[in-house]
Write a protein that holds these residues in place. Structure first.
Motif, PDB file in Angstrom:
ATOM      1  N   VAL A 115       0.875  -1.168   0.000  1.00 22.69           N
ATOM      2  CA  VAL A 115       0.000   0.000   0.000  1.00 22.69           C
ATOM      3  C   VAL A 115       0.912   1.218   0.000  1.00 22.69           C
ATOM      4  N   ALA A 116       0.885   1.984  -1.085  1.00 24.03           N
ATOM      5  CA  ALA A 116       1.669   3.210  -1.210  1.00 24.03           C
ATOM      6  C   ALA A 116       0.683   4.371  -1.271  1.00 24.03           C
ATOM      7  N   TYR A 117       0.910   5.376  -0.449  1.00 28.58           N
ATOM      8  CA  TYR A 117      -0.061   6.467  -0.394  1.00 28.58           C
ATOM      9  C   TYR A 117       0.632   7.793  -0.140  1.00 28.58           C
ATOM     10  N   TYR A 118      -0.054   8.856  -0.518  1.00 28.13           N
ATOM     11  CA  TYR A 118       0.361  10.214  -0.201  1.00 28.13           C
ATOM     12  C   TYR A 118      -0.769  10.828   0.614  1.00 28.13           C
ATOM     13  N   SER A 119      -0.409  11.533   1.658  1.00 27.92           N
ATOM     14  CA  SER A 119      -1.405  12.192   2.505  1.00 27.92           C
ATOM     15  C   SER A 119      -0.822  13.520   2.945  1.00 27.92           C
ATOM     16  N   TRP A 120      -1.600  14.583   2.864  1.00 25.76           N
ATOM     17  CA  TRP A 120      -1.032  15.888   3.180  1.00 25.76           C
ATOM     18  C   TRP A 120      -1.552  16.492   4.483  1.00 25.76           C
ATOM     19  N   SER A 121      -2.812  16.830   4.576  1.00 27.33           N
ATOM     20  CA  SER A 121      -3.247  17.685   5.682  1.00 27.33           C
ATOM     21  C   SER A 121      -3.853  16.948   6.869  1.00 27.33           C
ATOM     22  N   ASN A 122      -5.022  16.378   6.706  1.00 30.78           N
ATOM     23  CA  ASN A 122      -5.734  15.774   7.838  1.00 30.78           C
ATOM     24  C   ASN A 122      -5.446  14.292   8.027  1.00 30.78           C
ATOM     25  N   ASN A 175      -6.425  11.899   6.009  1.00 34.26           N
ATOM     26  CA  ASN A 175      -7.558  11.091   5.557  1.00 34.26           C
ATOM     27  C   ASN A 175      -7.110   9.927   4.675  1.00 34.26           C
ATOM     28  N   THR A 176      -6.218  10.195   3.752  1.00 33.72           N
ATOM     29  CA  THR A 176      -5.733   9.132   2.874  1.00 33.72           C
ATOM     30  C   THR A 176      -4.919   8.127   3.683  1.00 33.72           C
ATOM     31  N   GLU A 177      -4.145   8.623   4.613  1.00 34.90           N
ATOM     32  CA  GLU A 177      -3.357   7.742   5.490  1.00 34.90           C
ATOM     33  C   GLU A 177      -4.277   6.802   6.273  1.00 34.90           C
ATOM     34  N   LYS A 178      -5.390   7.321   6.754  1.00 39.70           N
ATOM     35  CA  LYS A 178      -6.349   6.514   7.512  1.00 39.70           C
ATOM     36  C   LYS A 178      -6.856   5.335   6.678  1.00 39.70           C
ATOM     37  N   ILE A 179      -7.230   5.597   5.438  1.00 37.90           N
ATOM     38  CA  ILE A 179      -7.741   4.542   4.563  1.00 37.90           C
ATOM     39  C   ILE A 179      -6.614   3.570   4.207  1.00 37.90           C
ATOM     40  N   ALA A 180      -5.425   4.084   3.945  1.00 36.04           N
ATOM     41  CA  ALA A 180      -4.272   3.233   3.628  1.00 36.04           C
ATOM     42  C   ALA A 180      -3.973   2.276   4.780  1.00 36.04           C
ATOM     43  N   GLU A 181      -4.003   2.786   5.992  1.00 39.33           N
ATOM     44  CA  GLU A 181      -3.720   1.935   7.158  1.00 39.33           C
ATOM     45  C   GLU A 181      -4.792   0.869   7.340  1.00 39.33           C
ATOM     46  N   GLN A 182      -6.056   1.217   7.077  1.00 36.74           N
ATOM     47  CA  GLN A 182      -7.132   0.221   7.178  1.00 36.74           C
ATOM     48  C   GLN A 182      -6.914  -0.908   6.173  1.00 36.74           C
ATOM     49  N   LEU A 183      -6.549  -0.545   4.947  1.00 34.56           N
ATOM     50  CA  LEU A 183      -6.323  -1.556   3.919  1.00 34.56           C
ATOM     51  C   LEU A 183      -5.118  -2.422   4.271  1.00 34.56           C
ATOM     52  N   ARG A 191      -3.855  -3.113   7.211  1.00 30.89           N
ATOM     53  CA  ARG A 191      -4.205  -4.020   8.326  1.00 30.89           C
ATOM     54  C   ARG A 191      -5.050  -5.188   7.829  1.00 30.89           C
ATOM     55  N   ALA A 192      -6.049  -4.890   7.023  1.00 31.16           N
ATOM     56  CA  ALA A 192      -6.965  -5.928   6.547  1.00 31.16           C
ATOM     57  C   ALA A 192      -6.255  -6.965   5.680  1.00 31.16           C
ATOM     58  N   CYS A 193      -5.258  -6.529   4.919  1.00 28.19           N
ATOM     59  CA  CYS A 193      -4.596  -7.419   3.956  1.00 28.19           C
ATOM     60  C   CYS A 193      -3.230  -7.911   4.419  1.00 28.19           C
TER      61      CYS A 193
END
Length: 167
Positions: free
Chosen positions: A7-14, A16-24, A26-28
């Protein structure tokens, strides 16, 4: 045979993208890597919004730091980004153009404040040579905050669909 996922992600301010990336991740049981620009964006929201608009309009690809993973070892790469001016953040554009997508599967996910544009389609198109896996767009509150508007059940169903892809 099970497949490897990053899971590769970019997240800037709040985050939000990091939150979804971490959920994915963990699940996988996935490895996870945050995409970072060599030169960080300004901390001021309005300044970053203007810079982002200029960069998106110019097709700019900022230099990014190494993820620290050998991408050749992954069958599936999930790519997450906030939606910046109706597409992926420039840092994610840089990442997409740096990967040999041949024979891989890309799982695109994007966060937005109600204006998703063509972000997921742009990621899938940039993953030239890859198959497209289950994608997801997650809406957060339009005031730029971290209040998730997309139901958690929808996010959970997506993570399960990605899990099935790995079998």
């Amino acid at each position: 045979m099970s497949k490897n996922i990053l899971v590769a992600y970019y997240s800037w301010s709040n985050g939000n993208t990091e939150k979804i990336a971490e959920q994915l991740a963990r699940a996988c049981g996935a490895d996870i890597a945050r995409i970072e620009t060599v030169k960080p964006y300004p901390k001021d929201y309005d300044t970053t919004v203007q810079q982002a608009q200029d960069e998106v309009n110019a097709g700019f690809e900022p230099r990014i730091e190494s993820l620290g993973f050998d991408l050749a070892g992954y069958d599936v790469i999930a790519v997450g980004t906030p939606t910046w001016w109706y597409t992926m953040a420039p840092a994610v554009k840089t990442f997409m153009s740096s990967v040999d997508w041949t024979g891989k599967t890309v799982v695109a996910f994007a966060t937005n404040a109600g204006w998703s544009g063509s972000t997921v389609a742009d990621i899938e198109k940039a993953a030239n040579g890859a198959a497209a896996g289950p994608s997801l767009e997650v809406t957060f509150d339009s005031a730029g905050g971290s209040g998730q508007k997309t139901s958690q059940a929808e996010v959970d169903a997506w993570t399960k669909a990605v899990e099935k892809l790995l079998r």
